[in-house]
Scaffold this active site. Structure first.
Site: not given
Length: 214
Positions: A66, A195, A141, A143, A7, A135, A35, A33, A173, A31, A64, A175
């Site tokens: 979002m 990520g 976000f 991290g 990511s 998810m 957003m 994202d 996806d 990947h 992805h 953590g």
């Protein structure tokens, strides 16, 4: 085989080309994202960045979405020669139509759902998709800490797959890292989207080698 998806939200965006070259032999796909600051409280990447990524790597790309109104973005993405589009069940009243549009254009269609959304919401479209993205954090976000209850969703999806003889992928996806990867894989996941676990991982080469043995 378990796939490792990088990511770019966690990459050093000032040196994105170098970052991608540094990891591309250790991962299986990219990947991205997208957003919109409305469906999730953050703004990230758009179509120009997708084009830029494609110019510097031959790895498959998963976009992805979002976003609200994902149908608009799907239509635009058809021109970008990507391998997968992932759509949130919460973002559209017409998820079957969105999936059909994606697959008609020879692109993999994944459906995803937020941590607070029960799996029953996607049960009706399972036969039509190529994969489910679980998810394991609230999207928006990079991290964040892995939500442990996500393991139950992965196990349920894997049970559905075995029970009904289906062949969809299960991606996770949020953590995901070296310490919980084995538990996630054992639950039934076969795509790990990471990520920080990729772009900030000093032990990425060893982790990648171990993962490819599973």
């Amino acid at each position: 085989m378990v796939k490792l998806s990088g990511s770019i939200l966690a990459a050093n965006l000032l040196n994105l080309k170098e970052e991608l070259k540094r990891v591309e032999n250790l991962i299986d796909e990219i990947h991205i994202d997208v957003m919109d600051g409305h469906f999730v409280p953050n703004l990230t990447f758009g179509f120009p960045l997708i084009s830029a990524v494609k110019e510097v790597t031959n790895l498959p790309i998963d976009v992805h979405l979002m976003v609200t109104n994902p149908e608009f973005h799907i239509e635009k993405l058809l021109d970008y020669d990507i391998q997968r589009i992932t759509v949130h069940i919460e973002s559209t009243h017409h998820i079957h139509r969105a999936i059909t549009k994606i697959k008609e254009n020879n692109i993999e269609a994944f459906v995803t759902l937020n941590p607070g959304t029960p799996l029953v919401f996607i049960e009706e479209v399972i036969p039509y998709i190529d994969g489910v993205l679980v998810m394991s954090v609230n999207p928006g976000f990079s991290g964040q800490k892995f939500i442990a209850k996500s393991i139950e969703k992965i196990k349920t999806l894997n049970n559905w797959k075995q029970k009904h003889g289906m062949n969809y992928s299960i991606a996770v996806d949020g953590g995901v890292n070296d310490s919980n990867a084995d538990v996630i894989i054992s639950a039934g996941a076969n795509i790990l989207i990471m990520g920080y676990g990729i772009f900030k991982n000093p032990e990425l080469e060893n982790f990648s080698k171990q993962l490819r043995k599973k």
